[in-house]
Structure formats: structure tokens, C-alpha cells
Write a protein that holds these residues in place. Sequence first.
Motif, PDB file in Angstrom:
ATOM      1  N   GLN A 116      11.221  29.987   0.181  1.00  0.00           N
ATOM      2  CA  GLN A 116      11.640  29.351  -1.407  1.00  0.00           C
ATOM      3  C   GLN A 116      11.370  27.998  -1.480  1.00  0.00           C
ATOM      4  OE1 GLN A 116      15.414  31.536  -1.500  1.00  0.00           O
ATOM      5  NE2 GLN A 116      14.563  33.246  -2.845  1.00  0.00           N
ATOM      6  N   VAL A 117      11.872  27.340  -0.715  1.00  0.00           N
ATOM      7  CA  VAL A 117      11.515  25.743  -0.489  1.00  0.00           C
ATOM      8  C   VAL A 117      10.014  25.739  -0.637  1.00  0.00           C
ATOM      9  CG1 VAL A 117      11.926  23.651   0.981  1.00  0.00           C
ATOM     10  CG2 VAL A 117      13.902  25.399   0.714  1.00  0.00           C
ATOM     11  N   TRP A 118       9.392  25.965  -0.029  1.00  0.00           N
ATOM     12  CA  TRP A 118       7.728  26.051   0.241  1.00  0.00           C
ATOM     13  C   TRP A 118       7.542  26.261  -1.294  1.00  0.00           C
ATOM     14  CZ3 TRP A 118       4.333  29.857  -1.110  1.00  0.00           C
ATOM     15  CH2 TRP A 118       3.050  29.375  -1.220  1.00  0.00           C
ATOM     16  N   ALA A 119       7.789  27.404  -1.847  1.00  0.00           N
ATOM     17  CA  ALA A 119       7.344  27.552  -3.343  1.00  0.00           C
ATOM     18  C   ALA A 119       8.000  26.520  -4.392  1.00  0.00           C
ATOM     19  CB  ALA A 119       8.045  28.906  -3.795  1.00  0.00           C
ATOM     20  N   ARG A 120       9.246  25.901  -4.080  1.00  0.00           N
ATOM     21  CA  ARG A 120       9.405  24.925  -5.035  1.00  0.00           C
ATOM     22  C   ARG A 120       8.665  23.687  -4.792  1.00  0.00           C
ATOM     23  NH1 ARG A 120      14.508  26.984  -3.398  1.00  0.00           N
ATOM     24  NH2 ARG A 120      15.601  28.109  -5.155  1.00  0.00           N
ATOM     25  N   SER A 121       8.048  23.371  -3.622  1.00  0.00           N
ATOM     26  CA  SER A 121       7.426  22.061  -3.415  1.00  0.00           C
ATOM     27  C   SER A 121       5.950  22.262  -3.830  1.00  0.00           C
ATOM     28  CB  SER A 121       7.183  21.922  -1.754  1.00  0.00           C
ATOM     29  OG  SER A 121       6.620  23.125  -1.250  1.00  0.00           O
ATOM     30  N   SER A 122       5.458  23.563  -3.770  1.00  0.00           N
ATOM     31  CA  SER A 122       4.305  23.838  -4.384  1.00  0.00           C
ATOM     32  C   SER A 122       4.153  23.649  -6.060  1.00  0.00           C
ATOM     33  CB  SER A 122       3.730  25.173  -4.159  1.00  0.00           C
ATOM     34  OG  SER A 122       3.635  25.087  -2.790  1.00  0.00           O
ATOM     35  N   LEU A 123       5.149  24.105  -6.590  1.00  0.00           N
ATOM     36  CA  LEU A 123       5.641  23.785  -7.966  1.00  0.00           C
ATOM     37  C   LEU A 123       5.680  22.359  -8.283  1.00  0.00           C
ATOM     38  CD1 LEU A 123       7.936  26.691  -8.678  1.00  0.00           C
ATOM     39  CD2 LEU A 123       5.530  26.750  -9.636  1.00  0.00           C
ATOM     40  N   ARG A 170       2.994  20.370 -10.751  1.00  0.00           N
ATOM     41  CA  ARG A 170       3.609  19.716 -11.874  1.00  0.00           C
ATOM     42  C   ARG A 170       3.082  18.089 -11.822  1.00  0.00           C
ATOM     43  NH1 ARG A 170       8.268  20.304 -11.210  1.00  0.00           N
ATOM     44  NH2 ARG A 170       9.132  18.464 -10.330  1.00  0.00           N
ATOM     45  N   VAL A 171       3.302  17.544 -10.791  1.00  0.00           N
ATOM     46  CA  VAL A 171       2.956  16.056 -10.633  1.00  0.00           C
ATOM     47  C   VAL A 171       1.378  15.702 -10.612  1.00  0.00           C
ATOM     48  CG1 VAL A 171       3.011  14.083  -8.774  1.00  0.00           C
ATOM     49  CG2 VAL A 171       4.961  15.542  -9.305  1.00  0.00           C
ATOM     50  N   ILE A 172       0.710  16.525  -9.611  1.00  0.00           N
ATOM     51  CA  ILE A 172      -0.745  16.288  -9.742  1.00  0.00           C
ATOM     52  C   ILE A 172      -1.817  16.914 -10.919  1.00  0.00           C
ATOM     53  CG2 ILE A 172      -3.079  16.704  -8.463  1.00  0.00           C
ATOM     54  CD1 ILE A 172      -1.007  16.822  -5.900  1.00  0.00           C
ATOM     55  N   ALA A 173      -1.438  18.172 -11.090  1.00  0.00           N
ATOM     56  CA  ALA A 173      -1.978  18.971 -12.373  1.00  0.00           C
ATOM     57  C   ALA A 173      -1.475  18.884 -13.400  1.00  0.00           C
ATOM     58  CB  ALA A 173      -2.300  20.323 -11.689  1.00  0.00           C
ATOM     59  N   GLY A 174      -0.295  18.432 -13.658  1.00  0.00           N
ATOM     60  CA  GLY A 174       0.311  18.589 -14.827  1.00  0.00           C
ATOM     61  C   GLY A 174       0.647  19.847 -15.506  1.00  0.00           C
ATOM     62  N   ILE A 175       0.837  20.855 -14.752  1.00  0.00           N
ATOM     63  CA  ILE A 175       1.269  22.095 -15.044  1.00  0.00           C
ATOM     64  C   ILE A 175       2.856  22.335 -14.925  1.00  0.00           C
ATOM     65  CG2 ILE A 175       0.979  24.681 -14.575  1.00  0.00           C
ATOM     66  CD1 ILE A 175      -1.772  24.226 -13.911  1.00  0.00           C
ATOM     67  N   HIS A 176       3.522  22.500 -15.832  1.00  0.00           N
ATOM     68  CA  HIS A 176       4.967  22.738 -15.850  1.00  0.00           C
ATOM     69  C   HIS A 176       5.111  24.223 -15.942  1.00  0.00           C
ATOM     70  CE1 HIS A 176       5.822  18.388 -16.727  1.00  0.00           C
ATOM     71  NE2 HIS A 176       4.578  18.423 -17.051  1.00  0.00           N
ATOM     72  N   MET A 177       6.621  24.485 -15.460  1.00  0.00           N
ATOM     73  CA  MET A 177       6.970  26.054 -15.541  1.00  0.00           C
ATOM     74  C   MET A 177       8.219  26.163 -16.579  1.00  0.00           C
ATOM     75  SD  MET A 177       8.292  27.927 -12.127  1.00  0.00           S
ATOM     76  CE  MET A 177       8.866  29.627 -12.517  1.00  0.00           C
ATOM     77  N   GLU A 178       7.971  27.141 -17.247  1.00  0.00           N
ATOM     78  CA  GLU A 178       9.307  27.367 -18.190  1.00  0.00           C
ATOM     79  C   GLU A 178       9.597  28.928 -17.839  1.00  0.00           C
ATOM     80  OE1 GLU A 178      10.397  27.791 -22.986  1.00  0.00           O
ATOM     81  OE2 GLU A 178       8.582  26.784 -22.473  1.00  0.00           O
ATOM     82  N   ALA A 200       5.558  31.367  -7.652  1.00  0.00           N
ATOM     83  CA  ALA A 200       6.315  30.848  -8.488  1.00  0.00           C
ATOM     84  C   ALA A 200       7.611  31.867  -8.610  1.00  0.00           C
ATOM     85  CB  ALA A 200       5.713  30.559  -9.820  1.00  0.00           C
ATOM     86  N   ILE A 201       7.505  33.023  -8.572  1.00  0.00           N
ATOM     87  CA  ILE A 201       8.354  34.094  -8.734  1.00  0.00           C
ATOM     88  C   ILE A 201       9.545  34.039  -7.527  1.00  0.00           C
ATOM     89  CG2 ILE A 201       7.510  35.978  -7.703  1.00  0.00           C
ATOM     90  CD1 ILE A 201       8.587  37.538 -10.292  1.00  0.00           C
ATOM     91  N   LEU A 202       8.904  33.417  -6.414  1.00  0.00           N
ATOM     92  CA  LEU A 202      10.002  33.436  -5.375  1.00  0.00           C
ATOM     93  C   LEU A 202      11.167  32.968  -5.478  1.00  0.00           C
ATOM     94  CD1 LEU A 202       7.291  33.047  -2.556  1.00  0.00           C
ATOM     95  CD2 LEU A 202       8.402  35.237  -3.165  1.00  0.00           C
ATOM     96  N   PRO A 203      11.432  31.587  -6.145  1.00  0.00           N
ATOM     97  CA  PRO A 203      12.636  30.819  -6.049  1.00  0.00           C
ATOM     98  C   PRO A 203      13.650  31.634  -7.203  1.00  0.00           C
ATOM     99  CG  PRO A 203      10.949  29.455  -5.931  1.00  0.00           C
ATOM    100  CD  PRO A 203      10.301  30.872  -6.441  1.00  0.00           C
ATOM    101  N   LEU A 204      13.067  32.344  -8.037  1.00  0.00           N
ATOM    102  CA  LEU A 204      13.822  32.893  -9.209  1.00  0.00           C
ATOM    103  C   LEU A 204      14.510  34.058  -8.798  1.00  0.00           C
ATOM    104  CD1 LEU A 204      11.186  32.430 -11.832  1.00  0.00           C
ATOM    105  CD2 LEU A 204      12.738  30.826 -11.238  1.00  0.00           C
ATOM    106  N   LEU A 205      14.457  34.668  -7.530  1.00  0.00           N
ATOM    107  CA  LEU A 205      14.943  35.737  -7.109  1.00  0.00           C
ATOM    108  C   LEU A 205      15.807  35.629  -5.810  1.00  0.00           C
ATOM    109  CD1 LEU A 205      12.104  38.297  -7.619  1.00  0.00           C
ATOM    110  CD2 LEU A 205      14.073  38.039  -9.159  1.00  0.00           C
ATOM    111  N   ASP A 206      17.006  36.411  -5.506  1.00  0.00           N
ATOM    112  CA  ASP A 206      17.563  36.055  -4.338  1.00  0.00           C
ATOM    113  C   ASP A 206      16.947  36.440  -3.188  1.00  0.00           C
ATOM    114  OD1 ASP A 206      20.119  35.441  -3.122  1.00  0.00           O
ATOM    115  OD2 ASP A 206      20.027  37.554  -2.618  1.00  0.00           O
ATOM    116  N   ASP A 207      16.495  37.467  -3.182  1.00  0.00           N
ATOM    117  CA  ASP A 207      15.719  38.090  -1.951  1.00  0.00           C
ATOM    118  C   ASP A 207      14.660  38.878  -2.163  1.00  0.00           C
ATOM    119  OD1 ASP A 207      15.315  38.779   0.830  1.00  0.00           O
ATOM    120  OD2 ASP A 207      17.279  39.846   1.283  1.00  0.00           O
ATOM    121  N   PRO A 208      13.548  38.602  -2.397  1.00  0.00           N
ATOM    122  CA  PRO A 208      12.278  39.263  -3.265  1.00  0.00           C
ATOM    123  C   PRO A 208      11.655  39.779  -2.047  1.00  0.00           C
ATOM    124  CG  PRO A 208      11.769  37.065  -3.279  1.00  0.00           C
ATOM    125  CD  PRO A 208      13.308  36.905  -2.952  1.00  0.00           C
TER     126      PRO A 208
END
Length: 240
Positions: free
Chosen positions: A40-47, A51-59, A85-93
Motif C-alpha cells: 500500500q505504501v508503494w501504491a501511494r508513492s505511485s499515486l 500527481r506530481v509528474i503527470a498532473g493526474i489527481h485522484m478523487e 490505486a484501489i489498494l490503499p483504499l481497502l484494509d486487506d485486499p
Amino acid sequence: MIYVRSALFNVVFYVNLALFLVLGSGFYFTPRKWSIRALQVWARSSLFWLRVIAGIHMEVRGASNIPKGSCLVAGKHQSFWETFAILPLLDDPAMVLKKELSYIPFFGWFIYKFRMIPVERTAGTQALRSLVRAAEQAVAMNRQVVIMPEGTRRAPDDPPDYKPGAAALYGTLGVACVPFALNSGLYWPRRQFLRRPGTIVISFLEPIPPGLARKPFQARLESAIETETKALVAEGRQRS
């Protein structure tokens, strides 16, 4: 400029993934839940880099619709984005994914460490039985089983093509199903390297309680996902 930013992000994304797989190889030997937290840390770092490089945000909308504990989470699949992107949104996917990914060195090893659910899509009814068995084990561990009912990425305007996997899981697992919709295909198109700036919206919808027959469930799931997806795609195009 969009080509430069897209190319840069793609390089950073895969370097970041490689670093996680190699430098984080120690997580292969830790308790599985620790390894999931590292994922989940890796997924958050990818997001973050997206956001920083490609300008793609998440809502994220409707996160309160995700129950605590085990459930089935089923939704639209438009790009590679939602697979991480869905990985950090769930407790144990416990992600349902194609078995070919498990053959990749390091990457495939971690798939088994995380106890994800690889499926041989060409194996027919045998694959469906294996999917159900693995999902039952995940639910017994109080995990959230995540499946993309269409089985493969589809462009935002493609007609729906729902496979029987989600309905088979719903009929067997005895847990609520949380549908989700998104518009990721507008910004991270399948089979393209371009990453278009904007805001990807993922929307978790009202849970479908357990107990419905297969056909009513399938109809309700498809209607919920497709109706919300069309609205999100139209909203995204209007923003652009």
C-alpha cells in the motif's frame, strides 16, 4: 509537453516498482499483513508521482460504503490505474488477477506472498472453481475480495461485457458486494503510454446485500456500475 511528462512518469513508475520488488524483497519473509502494508505504501508513492509528474489527481467518493471486514468489491476496469490505486483504499485486499502475472520474477513471488488470487482465464469452469475456493479462503481471513467483472480493460465508451466470475463469488461467499465505477480510461488509456492530466474519480456505490439470486444480482451490479461510470466519464469530459 504531455508526451514528455508521460514518458518521464512511465520511467519513474517502473523504476519505483523495481525498487520496491528488489529493495523490499525482505517483506517476502515478514508476516503477510506487514507485506500488504508495504504494498500500500508503494501504491501511494505511485499515486504521488502520478500527481506530481503527470498532473493526474485522484478523487474518492463513497468510501463510507465499504463495510469493515470481508466483502466483495466489484467494479469497472478501464486502465492499469485501478489495479494499484484501489489498494490503499481497502484494509486487506485480495485482488483477482490473471495468472500470467504470477510468472514474472519477483512480481509473481509477491503475488503469492500477498495471497492474491491468480486465475487462468482460459481454463473455463476449472478456473471458476479455483477462483471461488481462493476467495472463500480470503473471506475467512476477513479480507476484501476485489474483482473486475469484465475481466479485462475496456475503453470508456466500449459496451459492457460482464463475465460470470463476480456473480459466482457473490452467490458463494455470502457477503455484501460493493460496486465501484470510475473514469480512469480518460486519463490513463489502455495500451497507450500517454498520461493525460486531470482528476480520476473512483466512486464506491451502495452495497448489494447478500442473498439475491444470480440473475437479479448480475442485473443490479451491471446497472449500478454502468450508470455511475457513464456519469463519471461525462463529468470528466466536461471538466476537460
